[in-house]
Design a protein around this motif. Sequence first.
Motif, PDB file in Angstrom:
ATOM      1  N   UNK A   1       4.702 -19.610  10.762  1.00 45.19           N
ATOM      2  CA  UNK A   1       4.259 -21.040  11.022  1.00 45.19           C
ATOM      3  C   UNK A   1       3.833 -21.414  12.338  1.00 45.19           C
ATOM      4  N   UNK A   2       4.183 -20.805  13.347  1.00 49.21           N
ATOM      5  CA  UNK A   2       3.426 -21.308  14.801  1.00 49.21           C
ATOM      6  C   UNK A   2       2.368 -20.743  14.964  1.00 49.21           C
ATOM      7  N   UNK A   3       1.620 -19.902  13.999  1.00 50.70           N
ATOM      8  CA  UNK A   3       0.281 -19.395  14.172  1.00 50.70           C
ATOM      9  C   UNK A   3       0.264 -18.108  14.852  1.00 50.70           C
ATOM     10  N   UNK A   4       1.240 -17.268  15.002  1.00 43.46           N
ATOM     11  CA  UNK A   4       1.135 -15.902  15.600  1.00 43.46           C
ATOM     12  C   UNK A   4       1.120 -15.246  14.184  1.00 43.46           C
ATOM     13  N   UNK A   5       1.173 -13.740  14.311  1.00 42.41           N
ATOM     14  CA  UNK A   5       1.082 -12.965  13.134  1.00 42.41           C
ATOM     15  C   UNK A   5       1.528 -11.375  13.666  1.00 42.41           C
ATOM     16  N   UNK A   6       2.013 -10.648  12.724  1.00 41.42           N
ATOM     17  CA  UNK A   6       2.491  -9.110  13.264  1.00 41.42           C
ATOM     18  C   UNK A   6       2.035  -8.603  11.831  1.00 41.42           C
ATOM     19  N   UNK A   7       1.606  -7.066  12.146  1.00 41.65           N
ATOM     20  CA  UNK A   7       1.090  -6.035  11.255  1.00 41.65           C
ATOM     21  C   UNK A   7       2.106  -4.965  11.113  1.00 41.65           C
ATOM     22  N   UNK A   8       2.214  -4.534   9.845  1.00 40.35           N
ATOM     23  CA  UNK A   8       2.902  -3.351   9.290  1.00 40.35           C
ATOM     24  C   UNK A   8       1.876  -2.395   8.720  1.00 40.35           C
ATOM     25  N   UNK A   9       2.277  -1.190   9.105  1.00 42.81           N
ATOM     26  CA  UNK A   9       1.685  -0.129   7.993  1.00 42.81           C
ATOM     27  C   UNK A   9       2.896   0.684   7.520  1.00 42.81           C
ATOM     28  N   UNK A  10       2.741   0.977   6.098  1.00 46.79           N
ATOM     29  CA  UNK A  10       3.802   1.898   5.552  1.00 46.79           C
ATOM     30  C   UNK A  10       2.829   2.959   4.765  1.00 46.79           C
ATOM     31  N   UNK A  11       3.321   4.233   5.298  1.00 45.03           N
ATOM     32  CA  UNK A  11       2.633   5.413   4.832  1.00 45.03           C
ATOM     33  C   UNK A  11       2.440   5.603   3.371  1.00 45.03           C
ATOM     34  N   UNK A  12       1.418   6.162   2.900  1.00 42.85           N
ATOM     35  CA  UNK A  12       1.389   6.411   1.481  1.00 42.85           C
ATOM     36  C   UNK A  12       2.637   6.976   0.713  1.00 42.85           C
ATOM     37  N   UNK A  13       3.540   7.853   1.462  1.00 42.11           N
ATOM     38  CA  UNK A  13       4.572   8.532   0.857  1.00 42.11           C
ATOM     39  C   UNK A  13       5.611   7.351   0.416  1.00 42.11           C
ATOM     40  N   UNK A  14       5.318   6.180   0.348  1.00 43.71           N
ATOM     41  CA  UNK A  14       6.266   5.007  -0.047  1.00 43.71           C
ATOM     42  C   UNK A  14       6.203   4.977  -1.325  1.00 43.71           C
ATOM     43  N   UNK A  15       5.050   5.512  -1.976  1.00 41.40           N
ATOM     44  CA  UNK A  15       4.992   5.486  -3.435  1.00 41.40           C
ATOM     45  C   UNK A  15       5.202   6.909  -4.175  1.00 41.40           C
ATOM     46  N   UNK A  16       5.890   7.849  -3.212  1.00 39.57           N
ATOM     47  CA  UNK A  16       6.091   9.084  -3.700  1.00 39.57           C
ATOM     48  C   UNK A  16       7.195   9.116  -5.025  1.00 39.57           C
ATOM     49  N   UNK A  17       8.041   8.360  -5.028  1.00 37.45           N
ATOM     50  CA  UNK A  17       9.122   8.287  -6.209  1.00 37.45           C
ATOM     51  C   UNK A  17       8.628   7.468  -7.125  1.00 37.45           C
ATOM     52  N   UNK A  18       7.881   6.450  -7.167  1.00 40.54           N
ATOM     53  CA  UNK A  18       7.477   5.671  -8.202  1.00 40.54           C
ATOM     54  C   UNK A  18       6.130   5.124  -7.608  1.00 40.54           C
ATOM     55  N   UNK A  19       4.936   5.606  -8.350  1.00 41.78           N
ATOM     56  CA  UNK A  19       3.577   5.491  -8.042  1.00 41.78           C
ATOM     57  C   UNK A  19       3.216   4.069  -8.425  1.00 41.78           C
ATOM     58  N   UNK A  20       3.957   3.046  -8.727  1.00 39.19           N
ATOM     59  CA  UNK A  20       3.523   1.849  -9.196  1.00 39.19           C
ATOM     60  C   UNK A  20       4.032   0.740  -8.639  1.00 39.19           C
ATOM     61  N   UNK A  21       5.330   0.785  -7.968  1.00 37.82           N
ATOM     62  CA  UNK A  21       5.933  -0.219  -7.138  1.00 37.82           C
ATOM     63  C   UNK A  21       6.713   0.177  -6.001  1.00 37.82           C
ATOM     64  N   UNK A  22       6.747  -0.711  -4.940  1.00 32.23           N
ATOM     65  CA  UNK A  22       7.469  -0.498  -3.856  1.00 32.23           C
ATOM     66  C   UNK A  22       7.813  -1.668  -2.896  1.00 32.23           C
ATOM     67  N   UNK A  23       9.101  -1.659  -2.608  1.00 32.60           N
ATOM     68  CA  UNK A  23       9.341  -2.769  -1.727  1.00 32.60           C
ATOM     69  C   UNK A  23       9.791  -2.558  -0.469  1.00 32.60           C
ATOM     70  N   UNK A  24       9.663  -3.662   0.371  1.00 23.01           N
ATOM     71  CA  UNK A  24      10.155  -3.635   1.942  1.00 23.01           C
ATOM     72  C   UNK A  24      10.770  -4.807   2.072  1.00 23.01           C
ATOM     73  N   UNK A  25      11.736  -4.873   3.095  1.00 25.34           N
ATOM     74  CA  UNK A  25      12.474  -5.972   3.602  1.00 25.34           C
ATOM     75  C   UNK A  25      11.954  -6.222   4.991  1.00 25.34           C
ATOM     76  N   UNK A  26      11.770  -7.556   5.356  1.00 23.80           N
ATOM     77  CA  UNK A  26      11.348  -7.961   6.639  1.00 23.80           C
ATOM     78  C   UNK A  26      12.257  -9.001   7.138  1.00 23.80           C
TER      79      UNK A  26
END
Length: 752
Positions: free
Chosen positions: A684-709
Amino acid sequence: MRKAFYALLMAAAVTVSAQEKPTQKREPGHKDSNKMSQMYDLMATPNMFRTASGAPGPAYYQQQADYKMDIELDDKNTKLFGKETITYHNNSPESLEYLWVQLDQNINTKDSKSKLIESQKMDPAYKADAFSRRYMEDAFDGGFKIDYVQDTNGKPMKYTINQTMMRIDLPTPLKKGEKISFSIKWWYNINNYRVIGGRSGYEHFDKDNNNLYVIAQFYPRMAVYNDVEGWQNMQFWGAGEFALTFGNYEVNITVPADHIIDGTGDLTNRAEVFTSEQLKRYEQATKSFDKPVVIVTQDEAEKAENGFSTKKKTWKFNAKNVRDFGFSSSRKFIYDGMAVQLGGKTVMAHSLYPKEANPMWGETSTRVVAHTLKTYSKYTFDYPYPKAISVSAEDQGMEYPMICWNYGRPDEKGYVSDRIKYGNMSVIIHEVGHNFFPMIVNSDERQWTWMDEGLNTFLQYLTEKEWDANYPSNRGPAANIVPYMSGDQKFLEPIMTNSEAIHQFGSNAYGKPATGLNMLREVVMGHELFDHAFKTYANRWKFKHPTPEDFFRTMEDASAVDLDWFWRGWFYTTDYVDMGIMDVKQYYVTETQPENMKDHKVKRGRFNEDDGPFVYMVADGPDTEKVQKKALNTKDVKLLNAYLSEKFTSEERLELKTPKYFYEVTFDKPGDMLMPILVELSFEDGTSESHIFPVQIWRKNNQTASRVFATEKPVKKITLDPKLLTADIDTSNNTWPKEELKDKFDTFEKKK
C-alpha cells in the motif's frame, strides 16, 4: 514452550481429522504421468559414440570430404559449368558399398517432385506474368546435367540418380581408414530466384541489364554418414536444409573480368584480380578496426556495370575444415572491409553490395558483421575462420561458411524506414551468426531445423540487445511468442518435428526454441549457469555433428540443473504456459480457538490438540467474526510474547523479522507447461518485492501450488509474472485482486 513455538505456523484452514467414511471402490492403478519425470523414454540411449554427459564419446568419428573444383560462370547465358574431384575418407568402423551424393539443384528440374507435394487451390486473381508462368509456360529447365562420374583413371563409375540424391556404386567396398577419389563434371541453368524462387541464383537489374549472383548448392556434395542413422540421404524437398561433411576446398572460379567476387576461404591470388589501388585499400582495411575501408568504390562499380567485358578472370580460393562452399559475383559490386580482433588474431569483416544498397549498406553492414563476430564469439568460441562476408541480395537470407546473402535496401530516393533498417541489421546478424550454428557446430538441418535456426535466433537476440538495449527484436522475448503458443492446436507441432512437417515454420523452428533458451537463461538457470553450459555445448561440438540429445544432456551436465521437464514440455509437446492466481486468503493471529476447531481432534503430522496451547492462524471469513482483524502486534498475543521474551534477549529481538500481515496464495496452472512461479507483491505504500519459486514446486501436483507470505506491510496487489518472462498465454488470471482492465500482454504490445 518449544512446542508452542513450533505451533506458531499452524493454520486454522488445516484439514481436520477424517471422520469415518463409507468404503469406496479403489481407483485403478496408473502409470507415471508427472511432467517432472526424466526423459529416458524419449532420448536415445548413450553409447561409446555419444555419452550420457552429452559429449562426444571415445568411439566418436566423422567422415571427411575434400574437393578440388574448377567453376565457370557464363553471365551472358546465366549458366554455371563445373568439374570437381572429391576425395572421400571413410573414418567409420564400417565398410561402405556405395556413396551418396546430394544433388540439391535437382529441386529445379522440370520433373521435380518437390512441386507436387503441396496442396493447391485456385487463386482468385493473378498478375499476367504469374498466370503465364503457372498455366502457359514450360517449367524452368533447372537441375544438374551430369556429363560424367569417373574414377581417377577416367573410367566411368556406375551411378543412380533418385531426385536430389545420387548413389555411386563402388567396385569394392571402401574399408575403414581408406579413401577414394572420383570426379564429376556437370552444368546447370542458373535460376532467377526472384521469379522462380530458390536459396541461390541471380537477381536481375532491368535498368542496367546486370545480374548479381549468389551461388550455392552449385556442386554435387557428399551426404553425411554417421553413427546415428548411417547415410543421411533424405530427399531435399525445400524446407529442410542441409546435412554436410567437413573437408578442405580448392576452388577456381572463372567469371567475366569486370566482376568482383568473394566466397568461402582465403583468396590466394588477390594480386592477380585486384588493381594496385584496390590492393592498397585492402591492406588499409586489414589495419582498420574502428570503421570499414572501401576497397572497390562506387565509382569503380558504376563504370564496370556499363562495360560488359568479354574477357575472363579466375579467382582462386582455399578453405580448410569447412562443410560447404558459396560465392557471389557481379560487376555491380562495391566492396568494403574492416578488421576484427578476436582471441589474439585478426579476422576480416566484409560486405559486397550494389549502388542500390547505398548509403545504408556502406554505413552499417560491415559494422554489424564485426559486432556479430565479437558477440557470438563471447558466448561460444573465438571465430576460427579468416573472414565473414555479407552480400546484398534482395529477397534473400541465406548462409554458407564465411559468406551470406541478406535482404534490405533503401527505396529509390534513398529513404530507409525503421522496418527496413532493423530488418536488414537483424538478417545480417542472423546469417553471419550461422557461421557458428550450423557451419561449425554442424547439426543436421534436414532433420532438426531448430538446432541451428533456434539456437542462432537466440544468439541473434543477445547480439541485437548488445548493439542497442532498446533494439526492437522480433524473436526472443517471451511475450512475443504468445500469439503462436495460444494459436489453434491443429496448426501447432512440437519443436521436435521434421522440417517438412511444420505448419508455421518461423515460429516453430526459430521463435519458439529461441524463446525457450531465453526463458532458461532469464527465469530458470540464470545467466552464469546458462552461459557456461551453452558455451560448453558449443565447444564440445564445434567441427562435429551433434544431435538434440547431445544438446539437452550437455546443458544439464554443465549446469547441475535438471531440465528434463523443460525439454519434455517445450520441445516434445505443444503444451503452453498458463498460470494464474486461484485464491488468496488473508490470515489473522489469535489465541482464541476458532469455532470450527472446537469439536474436532486436530492432527497433522507432528501437531496434536493435546500439545497446546496454540497461536491460531485464522483465515478472513466467517471464522474471523470474533477475531480482531488487525495487523499483528506480538504484545497482543501473550503466548507469543512470552515465548519471545524467554527465548531471545532484547538485542536479539531487534534482529528478528516482524511480520504483521499473512497471506496464503494458491496458484493454479490451466496450461500444461511447467514454469517457475514469479510473483510480485505490491504494498500500500507503493513499494514492492519479488519472489521466485523453482519449477520443482509443481513436482507432486502439476496443477496447483500454494505459498504463504508474511509481510511487514499490507499487500495491495499480487501479480504473477509481472515482466512477462514466461510466455503465459492468458494474463487475465495473473493478478489479485483481479484487474478489469485489458491484460498486460495488450499493454505490452501497445508499448512496443
